[in-house]
Design a protein around this motif. Structure first.
Motif, PDB file in Angstrom:
ATOM      1  N   THR A 154       0.844  -1.188   0.000  1.00  0.00           N
ATOM      2  CA  THR A 154       0.000   0.000   0.000  1.00  0.00           C
ATOM      3  C   THR A 154       0.884   1.244   0.000  1.00  0.00           C
ATOM      4  N   THR A 155       0.430   2.281  -0.701  1.00  0.00           N
ATOM      5  CA  THR A 155       1.193   3.522  -0.747  1.00  0.00           C
ATOM      6  C   THR A 155       0.321   4.702  -0.321  1.00  0.00           C
ATOM      7  N   LYS A 156       0.993   5.745   0.113  1.00  0.00           N
ATOM      8  CA  LYS A 156       0.335   6.991   0.494  1.00  0.00           C
ATOM      9  C   LYS A 156       1.222   8.127  -0.001  1.00  0.00           C
ATOM     10  N   ILE A 157       0.597   9.168  -0.529  1.00  0.00           N
ATOM     11  CA  ILE A 157       1.338  10.337  -1.004  1.00  0.00           C
ATOM     12  C   ILE A 157       0.958  11.521  -0.128  1.00  0.00           C
ATOM     13  N   ILE A 158       1.958  12.199   0.398  1.00  0.00           N
ATOM     14  CA  ILE A 158       1.720  13.388   1.209  1.00  0.00           C
ATOM     15  C   ILE A 158       2.531  14.549   0.647  1.00  0.00           C
ATOM     16  N   GLY A 159       2.127  15.763   0.999  1.00  0.00           N
ATOM     17  CA  GLY A 159       2.851  16.957   0.587  1.00  0.00           C
ATOM     18  C   GLY A 159       4.000  17.255   1.545  1.00  0.00           C
ATOM     19  N   MET A 160       4.895  18.098   1.098  1.00  0.00           N
ATOM     20  CA  MET A 160       6.065  18.454   1.899  1.00  0.00           C
ATOM     21  C   MET A 160       5.667  19.097   3.231  1.00  0.00           C
ATOM     22  N   LYS A 161       4.610  19.901   3.231  1.00  0.00           N
ATOM     23  CA  LYS A 161       4.178  20.548   4.477  1.00  0.00           C
ATOM     24  C   LYS A 161       3.602  19.544   5.469  1.00  0.00           C
ATOM     25  N   GLU A 162       3.043  18.466   4.971  1.00  0.00           N
ATOM     26  CA  GLU A 162       2.453  17.427   5.823  1.00  0.00           C
ATOM     27  C   GLU A 162       3.509  16.468   6.382  1.00  0.00           C
TER      28      GLU A 162
ATOM     29  N   ILE B  68      13.736  18.334  -6.620  1.00  0.00           N
ATOM     30  CA  ILE B  68      14.368  17.113  -6.123  1.00  0.00           C
ATOM     31  C   ILE B  68      13.302  16.124  -5.656  1.00  0.00           C
ATOM     32  N   TYR B  69      12.352  16.592  -4.877  1.00  0.00           N
ATOM     33  CA  TYR B  69      11.274  15.727  -4.392  1.00  0.00           C
ATOM     34  C   TYR B  69      10.499  15.133  -5.571  1.00  0.00           C
ATOM     35  N   SER B  70      10.234  15.962  -6.591  1.00  0.00           N
ATOM     36  CA  SER B  70       9.516  15.482  -7.776  1.00  0.00           C
ATOM     37  C   SER B  70      10.306  14.402  -8.500  1.00  0.00           C
ATOM     38  N   LYS B  71      11.596  14.609  -8.660  1.00  0.00           N
ATOM     39  CA  LYS B  71      12.430  13.627  -9.356  1.00  0.00           C
ATOM     40  C   LYS B  71      12.495  12.309  -8.583  1.00  0.00           C
ATOM     41  N   ILE B  72      12.616  12.387  -7.270  1.00  0.00           N
ATOM     42  CA  ILE B  72      12.692  11.162  -6.480  1.00  0.00           C
ATOM     43  C   ILE B  72      11.391  10.374  -6.599  1.00  0.00           C
ATOM     44  N   TYR B  73      10.272  11.056  -6.666  1.00  0.00           N
ATOM     45  CA  TYR B  73       8.988  10.364  -6.817  1.00  0.00           C
ATOM     46  C   TYR B  73       8.776   9.883  -8.257  1.00  0.00           C
ATOM     47  N   ASN B  74       8.915  10.778  -9.216  1.00  0.00           N
ATOM     48  CA  ASN B  74       8.589  10.460 -10.607  1.00  0.00           C
ATOM     49  C   ASN B  74       9.626   9.590 -11.309  1.00  0.00           C
TER      50      ASN B  74
ATOM     51  N   ASP C 262      12.484   7.950  -9.740  1.00  0.00           N
ATOM     52  CA  ASP C 262      13.021   6.840  -8.954  1.00  0.00           C
ATOM     53  C   ASP C 262      11.950   6.058  -8.200  1.00  0.00           C
ATOM     54  N   HIS C 263      10.789   6.643  -8.030  1.00  0.00           N
ATOM     55  CA  HIS C 263       9.669   6.057  -7.279  1.00  0.00           C
ATOM     56  C   HIS C 263      10.153   5.439  -5.962  1.00  0.00           C
ATOM     57  N   GLN C 264      10.839   6.265  -5.180  1.00  0.00           N
ATOM     58  CA  GLN C 264      11.382   5.848  -3.891  1.00  0.00           C
ATOM     59  C   GLN C 264      10.568   6.461  -2.760  1.00  0.00           C
ATOM     60  N   ALA C 265      10.025   5.613  -1.903  1.00  0.00           N
ATOM     61  CA  ALA C 265       9.303   6.088  -0.726  1.00  0.00           C
ATOM     62  C   ALA C 265      10.287   6.729   0.243  1.00  0.00           C
ATOM     63  N   LYS C 266       9.827   7.768   0.939  1.00  0.00           N
ATOM     64  CA  LYS C 266      10.674   8.406   1.943  1.00  0.00           C
ATOM     65  C   LYS C 266      10.599   7.650   3.269  1.00  0.00           C
ATOM     66  N   TYR C 267       9.433   7.066   3.541  1.00  0.00           N
ATOM     67  CA  TYR C 267       9.224   6.296   4.775  1.00  0.00           C
ATOM     68  C   TYR C 267       8.489   5.002   4.448  1.00  0.00           C
ATOM     69  N   ILE C 268       8.729   3.977   5.260  1.00  0.00           N
ATOM     70  CA  ILE C 268       7.975   2.731   5.186  1.00  0.00           C
ATOM     71  C   ILE C 268       7.594   2.344   6.604  1.00  0.00           C
TER      72      ILE C 268
ATOM     73  N   VAL D 259       6.670  11.524  -0.537  1.00  0.00           N
ATOM     74  CA  VAL D 259       6.516  12.947  -0.259  1.00  0.00           C
ATOM     75  C   VAL D 259       6.801  13.714  -1.547  1.00  0.00           C
ATOM     76  N   ILE D 260       5.833  14.565  -1.926  1.00  0.00           N
ATOM     77  CA  ILE D 260       5.970  15.372  -3.136  1.00  0.00           C
ATOM     78  C   ILE D 260       5.645  16.829  -2.807  1.00  0.00           C
ATOM     79  N   PRO D 261       6.008  17.761  -3.696  1.00  0.00           N
ATOM     80  CA  PRO D 261       5.643  19.155  -3.450  1.00  0.00           C
ATOM     81  C   PRO D 261       4.124  19.311  -3.305  1.00  0.00           C
ATOM     82  N   ASP D 262       3.721  20.176  -2.416  1.00  0.00           N
ATOM     83  CA  ASP D 262       2.301  20.373  -2.105  1.00  0.00           C
ATOM     84  C   ASP D 262       1.474  20.724  -3.340  1.00  0.00           C
ATOM     85  N   TYR D 263       2.008  21.511  -4.246  1.00  0.00           N
ATOM     86  CA  TYR D 263       1.231  21.930  -5.418  1.00  0.00           C
ATOM     87  C   TYR D 263       0.962  20.774  -6.376  1.00  0.00           C
ATOM     88  N   GLN D 264       1.643  19.641  -6.217  1.00  0.00           N
ATOM     89  CA  GLN D 264       1.423  18.495  -7.094  1.00  0.00           C
ATOM     90  C   GLN D 264       0.322  17.563  -6.595  1.00  0.00           C
ATOM     91  N   ILE D 265      -0.144  17.781  -5.368  1.00  0.00           N
ATOM     92  CA  ILE D 265      -1.192  16.936  -4.815  1.00  0.00           C
ATOM     93  C   ILE D 265      -2.523  17.349  -5.426  1.00  0.00           C
TER      94      ILE D 265
END
Length: 79
Positions: free
Chosen positions: A2-10, A47-53, A55-61, A71-77
């Motif tokens: 299961t995955t979850k996407i959150i913004g940088m502020k969250e 950087i956050y966008s590149k890591i998600y788009n 490399d598709h690497q989760a920041k936390y598990i 975690v992605i930039p807030d404006y992309q949510i």
């Protein structure tokens, strides 16, 4: 998994708890990717966008249910 996407502020780091009661574990691979992009990229948002788009690497598990938190930039949510 299961995955979850959150913004940088969250992003509250490993202090955040998963809904299952488990703890979020920071992924060192994410940090390695951040360091790799840092010299070549002008902003943290990119950087956050590149890591998600790219490399598709989760920041936390989650250590219990294995939820992957990206975690992605807030404006992309999408709202």
């Amino acid at each position: 998994m299961t995955t979850k996407i959150i913004g940088m502020k969250e992003d509250k780091g490993t202090d955040s708890n998963c809904n299952c009661g488990g703890s979020l574990v920071y992924q060192n691979a994410w940090d390695d990717l951040f360091d790799r992009y840092d010299p070549n990229t002008s902003s943290h948002d990119e950087i956050y966008s590149k890591i998600y788009n790219r490399d598709h690497q989760a920041k936390y598990i989650c250590n219990k249910c294995k939820l992957e938190v990206f975690v992605i930039p807030d404006y992309q949510i999408k709202k």
